[in-house]
Design an enzyme around this catalytic site. Structure first.
Site, PDB file in Angstrom:
ATOM      1  CE1 TYR A 148      39.196  44.254  27.368  1.00  0.00           C
ATOM      2  CE2 TYR A 148      39.221  45.333  29.515  1.00  0.00           C
ATOM      3  CZ  TYR A 148      38.765  44.328  28.681  1.00  0.00           C
ATOM      4  OH  TYR A 148      37.859  43.400  29.150  1.00  0.00           O
ATOM      5  CB  VAL A 190      45.295  37.946  39.766  1.00  0.00           C
ATOM      6  CG1 VAL A 190      43.799  38.022  40.010  1.00  0.00           C
ATOM      7  CG2 VAL A 190      46.048  37.746  41.047  1.00  0.00           C
ATOM      8  N   GLY A 210      50.053  43.866  47.132  1.00  0.00           N
ATOM      9  CA  GLY A 210      48.866  43.000  47.089  1.00  0.00           C
ATOM     10  C   GLY A 210      47.690  43.605  47.846  1.00  0.00           C
ATOM     11  CG  ASP A 276      47.226  46.800  39.003  1.00  0.00           C
ATOM     12  OD1 ASP A 276      47.525  45.887  38.222  1.00  0.00           O
ATOM     13  OD2 ASP A 276      46.498  46.638  40.002  1.00  0.00           O
ATOM     14  N   PRO A 277      44.424  49.416  38.764  1.00  0.00           N
ATOM     15  CG  PRO A 277      42.370  49.188  37.687  1.00  0.00           C
ATOM     16  CD  PRO A 277      43.793  48.708  37.639  1.00  0.00           C
ATOM     17  NE  ARG A 280      38.244  46.859  38.043  1.00  0.00           N
ATOM     18  CZ  ARG A 280      39.181  46.246  37.327  1.00  0.00           C
ATOM     19  NH1 ARG A 280      39.284  44.942  37.355  1.00  0.00           N
ATOM     20  NH2 ARG A 280      39.997  46.924  36.589  1.00  0.00           N
TER      21      ARG A 280
END
Ligand code: NAD
Ligand code: UDP
Length: 318
Positions: A148, A190, A210, A276-277, A280
């Site tokens: 992606y 999410v 999280g 997983d960033p 952001r």
């Protein structure tokens, strides 16, 4: 601002963002052609538009050439949620790259303006925060998200080369996490995951602790940004960040959704997906200065509307 385009092609028109865009374009008086292969999009998303004589829906995969006559193109076709784009990663890259070549070729023949739905994923796991358009990103080219991220990066390259080489009028929007009605209930993103889990009394699946952050933009605000970008006078090509610069941790989002739904669901930690960033958030100074655009919908208000949508959807499925 440029003259209102009459015939508008929206690729990915039956998807989450595409269906809202088609609706807004019809409302302002354009003729709209939605092109979609229904991989992640649903006919239900555009069923309410089919009675309009100004709306058409065509089943077509943009990795194949398309011959139609339009005045403007919004290129949104591409699965956007990690589970969907990782389901068939080769097809994801083909959609971004070959799809872009086909749509750019169409725009070149028609001499019409074309907008690319790019993404904050071009920044990868950013080391610069918040992310301005000048940041070149930190992307793993061989990881599970690369189909992606790199596909979208290559699409941006193609857009700018068609612009430089062929003088094509391009617009590149870097879209940050967007949510709202018509998100796919099983797309694993999410907001949809947490809302569906909260409404069905299941534990909310929190990946990692999280602490990772995202900035969530309500769909109506985002669509307004796309329309403004497409309509803006030349020589504005972008890339332009479109997103809501209010950063929220994923754990906070879980708590907010539990509170808004009044759910008794617990929160269950699960492993953090690879690559997983960690953070952001968009820098939107460009969009604000050049388009006069800023998101208006506070997170709680947008979530309430999204919760209402999923309540109706789940009730209809019962
Ligand atoms: P979505 O999955 O709901 O919509 C994508 C649409 O494209 C679907 O209707 C799907 O069936 C269609 N499609 C996929 N491959 C196709 C192909 N080869 N030919 C024709 N149609 C095809 O996703 P979305 O959230 O509406 O995203 C739309 C666009 O915006 C995507 O390009 C995505 O990368 C971009 N974007 C979205 C977000 C977001 O938060 N929603 C963020 C950044 C970028
Ligand atoms: N996430 C989560 N639980 C879920 C789905 C996602 O904790 O059930 C996390 C995910 O790990 C990521 C963030 O929420 O850190 C946003 O994920 P999403 O797939 O919505 O978007 P993206 O990672 O592409 O920004």
């Amino acid at each position: 601002m440029s003259v209102l385009a009459k015939r508008v092609l929206v690729t990915g028109g039956a998807g989450f963002l595409g269906s809202h865009l088609c609706e807004r374009l019809l409302a302002r008086g354009s003729d709209v052609l939605s092109v979609d292969n229904y991989f992640t999009g649903r006919k239900d998303n555009i069923a309410h538009l089919l009675s309009s004589p100004h709306f058409e829906a065509l089943r077509h995969d943009i990795t194949h050439p398309l011959f139609v006559e339009v005045d403007e193109i919004y290129n949104l076709a591409c699965p956007a949620s990690p589970i969907h784009y990782q389901f068939d990663p080769v097809q994801t890259t083909k959609t971004s790259v070959i799809g872009a070549i086909n749509m750019l070729g169409l725009a070149k023949r028609l001499k019409c303006r074309i907008l690319q739905a790019s993404t904050s994923e071009v920044y990868g796991d950013p080391t610069s925060h918040p992310q301005p358009e000048s940041y070149r990103g930190n992307v793993n080219p061989i990881g599970p998200r690369a189909c992606y991220d790199e596909g979208k990066r290559c699409a941006e390259t193609l857009f700018f080369d068609y612009h430089r080489q062929h003088g094509l009028g391009i617009r590149v929007a870097r879209i940050f996490n967007t949510y709202g009605p018509r998100m796919h209930p099983n797309d694993g993103r999410v907001v949809s995951n947490f809302i569906v889990q909260a409404l069905t009394g299941k534990p909310l699946t929190l990946y990692g602790k999280g602490a990772q952050t995202r900035a969530f933009c309500y769909v109506d605000d985002l669509i307004e940004g796309l329309l403004k970008l497409m309509g803006a006078d030349d020589p504005l090509t972008g890339p332009i960040n479109l997103g809501n610069p209010v950063e929220t941790s994923v754990a906070e989002l879980a708590e907010t959704i539990i509170a808004l739904t009044g759910s008794r669901s617990s929160i269950r930690q699960e492993p953090l997906p690879e690559d997983d960033p960690t953070q952001r958030c968009p820098e939107i100074g460009e969009a604000s200065a050049r388009l006069g655009w800023k998101p208006k919908t506070p997170l709680k208000e947008g979530l309430a509307k999204t919760i209402e949508y999923f309540e109706r959807l789940l009730a209809a499925e019962r």
